[in-house]
Design a protein around this motif. Structure first.
Motif, PDB file in Angstrom:
ATOM      1  N   PRO A  35      -3.699   1.033  -3.277  1.00  0.00           N
ATOM      2  CA  PRO A  35      -3.455  -0.404  -3.122  1.00  0.00           C
ATOM      3  C   PRO A  35      -2.345  -0.873  -4.050  1.00  0.00           C
ATOM      4  O   PRO A  35      -2.084  -0.268  -5.100  1.00  0.00           O
ATOM      5  CB  PRO A  35      -4.796  -1.033  -3.507  1.00  0.00           C
ATOM      6  N   GLU A  36      -1.695  -1.941  -3.662  1.00  0.00           N
ATOM      7  CA  GLU A  36      -0.675  -2.530  -4.517  1.00  0.00           C
ATOM      8  C   GLU A  36      -1.324  -2.982  -5.824  1.00  0.00           C
ATOM      9  O   GLU A  36      -2.473  -3.433  -5.836  1.00  0.00           O
ATOM     10  CB  GLU A  36      -0.018  -3.730  -3.833  1.00  0.00           C
ATOM     11  N   PRO A  37      -0.623  -2.818  -6.952  1.00  0.00           N
ATOM     12  CA  PRO A  37      -1.199  -3.232  -8.230  1.00  0.00           C
ATOM     13  C   PRO A  37      -1.477  -4.728  -8.259  1.00  0.00           C
ATOM     14  O   PRO A  37      -0.847  -5.509  -7.548  1.00  0.00           O
ATOM     15  CB  PRO A  37      -0.115  -2.859  -9.255  1.00  0.00           C
ATOM     16  N   GLU A  38      -2.465  -5.085  -9.046  1.00  0.00           N
ATOM     17  CA  GLU A  38      -2.807  -6.504  -9.191  1.00  0.00           C
ATOM     18  C   GLU A  38      -1.593  -7.292  -9.656  1.00  0.00           C
ATOM     19  O   GLU A  38      -0.881  -6.899 -10.583  1.00  0.00           O
ATOM     20  CB  GLU A  38      -3.933  -6.659 -10.224  1.00  0.00           C
ATOM     21  N   GLU A  39      -1.319  -8.387  -8.967  1.00  0.00           N
ATOM     22  CA  GLU A  39      -0.170  -9.205  -9.325  1.00  0.00           C
ATOM     23  C   GLU A  39      -0.446  -9.945 -10.630  1.00  0.00           C
ATOM     24  O   GLU A  39      -1.443 -10.652 -10.761  1.00  0.00           O
ATOM     25  CB  GLU A  39       0.125 -10.207  -8.211  1.00  0.00           C
TER      26      GLU A  39
ATOM     27  N   MET B  39       0.853  -1.202   0.000  1.00  0.00           N
ATOM     28  CA  MET B  39       0.000   0.000   0.000  1.00  0.00           C
ATOM     29  C   MET B  39       0.886   1.249   0.000  1.00  0.00           C
ATOM     30  O   MET B  39       1.735   1.413   0.862  1.00  0.00           O
ATOM     31  CB  MET B  39      -0.906   0.005   1.223  1.00  0.00           C
ATOM     32  N   ASN B  40       0.713   2.109  -0.983  1.00  0.00           N
ATOM     33  CA  ASN B  40       1.433   3.379  -1.038  1.00  0.00           C
ATOM     34  C   ASN B  40       0.557   4.485  -0.473  1.00  0.00           C
ATOM     35  O   ASN B  40      -0.645   4.526  -0.744  1.00  0.00           O
ATOM     36  CB  ASN B  40       1.812   3.720  -2.486  1.00  0.00           C
ATOM     37  N   GLU B  41       1.151   5.370   0.315  1.00  0.00           N
ATOM     38  CA  GLU B  41       0.383   6.452   0.912  1.00  0.00           C
ATOM     39  C   GLU B  41       0.902   7.808   0.432  1.00  0.00           C
ATOM     40  O   GLU B  41       2.107   8.044   0.372  1.00  0.00           O
ATOM     41  CB  GLU B  41       0.473   6.379   2.438  1.00  0.00           C
TER      42      GLU B  41
ATOM     43  N   ALA C 289     -14.315   5.992  -4.158  1.00  0.00           N
ATOM     44  CA  ALA C 289     -15.421   5.033  -4.050  1.00  0.00           C
ATOM     45  C   ALA C 289     -15.040   3.826  -3.201  1.00  0.00           C
ATOM     46  O   ALA C 289     -15.890   3.222  -2.528  1.00  0.00           O
ATOM     47  CB  ALA C 289     -15.862   4.581  -5.439  1.00  0.00           C
ATOM     48  N   GLU C 290     -13.751   3.474  -3.223  1.00  0.00           N
ATOM     49  CA  GLU C 290     -13.263   2.335  -2.442  1.00  0.00           C
ATOM     50  C   GLU C 290     -12.809   2.746  -1.044  1.00  0.00           C
ATOM     51  O   GLU C 290     -12.217   1.947  -0.313  1.00  0.00           O
ATOM     52  CB  GLU C 290     -12.099   1.671  -3.193  1.00  0.00           C
ATOM     53  N   CYS C 291     -13.093   4.017  -0.676  1.00  0.00           N
ATOM     54  CA  CYS C 291     -12.740   4.557   0.655  1.00  0.00           C
ATOM     55  C   CYS C 291     -11.232   4.546   0.912  1.00  0.00           C
ATOM     56  O   CYS C 291     -10.776   4.377   2.059  1.00  0.00           O
ATOM     57  CB  CYS C 291     -13.456   3.795   1.761  1.00  0.00           C
ATOM     58  N   ASN C 292     -10.475   4.748  -0.148  1.00  0.00           N
ATOM     59  CA  ASN C 292      -9.020   4.822  -0.018  1.00  0.00           C
ATOM     60  C   ASN C 292      -8.510   6.253   0.058  1.00  0.00           C
ATOM     61  O   ASN C 292      -7.299   6.477   0.060  1.00  0.00           O
ATOM     62  CB  ASN C 292      -8.351   4.100  -1.190  1.00  0.00           C
ATOM     63  N   ILE C 293      -9.433   7.221   0.095  1.00  0.00           N
ATOM     64  CA  ILE C 293      -9.060   8.625   0.261  1.00  0.00           C
ATOM     65  C   ILE C 293      -9.856   9.202   1.419  1.00  0.00           C
ATOM     66  O   ILE C 293     -11.080   9.055   1.476  1.00  0.00           O
ATOM     67  CB  ILE C 293      -9.314   9.435  -1.027  1.00  0.00           C
ATOM     68  N   GLU C 294      -9.140   9.838   2.337  1.00  0.00           N
ATOM     69  CA  GLU C 294      -9.789  10.447   3.503  1.00  0.00           C
ATOM     70  C   GLU C 294      -9.396  11.910   3.615  1.00  0.00           C
ATOM     71  O   GLU C 294      -8.281  12.304   3.257  1.00  0.00           O
ATOM     72  CB  GLU C 294      -9.390   9.714   4.787  1.00  0.00           C
ATOM     73  N   VAL C 295     -10.354  12.709   4.103  1.00  0.00           N
ATOM     74  CA  VAL C 295     -10.113  14.125   4.377  1.00  0.00           C
ATOM     75  C   VAL C 295     -10.264  14.329   5.879  1.00  0.00           C
ATOM     76  O   VAL C 295     -11.323  14.052   6.448  1.00  0.00           O
ATOM     77  CB  VAL C 295     -11.117  15.021   3.613  1.00  0.00           C
ATOM     78  N   ASN C 296      -9.182  14.757   6.494  1.00  0.00           N
ATOM     79  CA  ASN C 296      -9.171  14.951   7.956  1.00  0.00           C
ATOM     80  C   ASN C 296      -9.622  13.690   8.691  1.00  0.00           C
ATOM     81  O   ASN C 296     -10.344  13.726   9.685  1.00  0.00           O
ATOM     82  CB  ASN C 296     -10.053  16.139   8.356  1.00  0.00           C
ATOM     83  N   GLY C 297      -9.232  12.529   8.106  1.00  0.00           N
ATOM     84  CA  GLY C 297      -9.523  11.256   8.752  1.00  0.00           C
ATOM     85  C   GLY C 297     -10.838  10.615   8.383  1.00  0.00           C
ATOM     86  O   GLY C 297     -11.146   9.514   8.846  1.00  0.00           O
TER      87      GLY C 297
END
Length: 307
Positions: free
Chosen positions: A66-70, A1-3, A38-46
């Protein structure tokens, strides 16, 4: 997972979050941002938000990618045309018809398959699917690409693309006779709402795009031009030349629908010049790739038709 993290400035206040983030990060398109939201991978102020959320000054935004599909990617000896190589970078002249990186359902015969056979020291920033890939050109566009062999080189080359300091000049054959010798097309490009596989000039959900062109030679019904990218949007030259009324010869997506009578399969577009600053030495690097044989044959036929 990259942040990834970003704090909203006063200038960005009131804009949609998907547009702000797409403009802030070159590695994400607006549609990718919307998918991550849509996948809840982005948050604003938590907290998660919707794509139409209007950002506020000092909002703290976190993107978790998320890590790219293997995919099972096999090294293949594709006899790549390596123009330059050292410990940090590699420049390759991609042939027309070759896809740059694998995708589900298309895992062989790509540039990445060939690179994995050629060397085992590619940068890992773009994951297993796109090792070393800094930028792309379309499957049916030939020409020069720079490849990073370690993460430090990758970051430097990406920064140069963002800063618009790389030099990328393409040769194209277009329909129509361009009367003026030079010009600049400054028109934003976004996804075509009528065809999700195509791009178009639009003010809606778009990003700025600038192409400079110069006439090389005029023919009876065509023009040979070079096009220099100031930005690097998807299908940029193809979309911009269509926009001003001079679509690229044999372009199946943006050109005339009738089948071409010229000896070429895929758009007559070639990445001829590539320039950048070497990530380690700081040296100005410049490379040129001659026109592929099919474009040469097209130009010879156009000259004969000129009489």
């Amino acid at each position: 997972m990259n942040e990834f993290n970003v704090t909203i400035t006063a200038e960005q206040k009131g804009k949609r979050i998907d547009k702000v983030l797409a403009d802030s990060f070159d590695q994400f398109s607006r549609s990718q941002i919307q998918h991550l939201i849509a996948e809840c991978n982005i948050e604003v102020n938590g907290d998660p938000v919707k794509s139409n959320y209007k950002v506020q000054e000092n909002d703290a935004i976190t993107i978790e990618e998320p890590e790219p599909e293997e995919l099972e990617i096999t090294a293949e000896d594709l006899n790549l045309d390596i123009v330059y190589e050292d410990a940090d970078v590699l420049v390759v002249n991609k042939p027309r018809g070759m896809v740059v990186h694998p995708a589900p359902g298309h895992t062989s015969g790509t540039l990445v398959n060939g690179l994995m056979h050629h060397c085992n020291d590619l940068s890992g920033i773009n994951g297993v699917i796109r090792p070393g890939i800094v930028h792309r050109i379309d499957k049916d566009t030939s020409g020069l690409l720079m490849v990073a062999k370690n993460d430090k080189a990758h970051e430097s080359l990406v920064d140069q693309l963002k800063a618009k300091t790389t030099k990328r000049v393409y040769h194209a054959i277009v329909h129509g006779v361009i009367s003026h010798d030079t010009g600049t097309i400054d028109a934003p490009i976004g996804r075509d709402t009528d065809d999700r596989q195509a791009m178009t000039v639009t003010e809606k959900n778009s990003r700025d795009a600038v192409t400079h062109f110069q006439v090389i030679e005029r023919f009876k019904n065509h023009t040979h031009v070079n096009c220099e990218l100031e930005t690097g949007r998807t299908h940029q030259i193809r979309v911009h030349m269509k926009y001003i009324g001079y679509p690229i010869m044999a372009d199946p997506k943006y050109g005339p629908r009738k089948k071409t009578t010229y000896p070429i399969s895929g758009q007559a577009l070639h990445a001829a010049v590539l320039g950048f600053v070497h990530p380690r030495t700081g040296e100005e690097m410049r490379f040129e790739a001659p026109l592929p044989e099919d474009m040469k044959a097209c130009l010879e036929q156009l000259k004969r038709e000129n009489g």
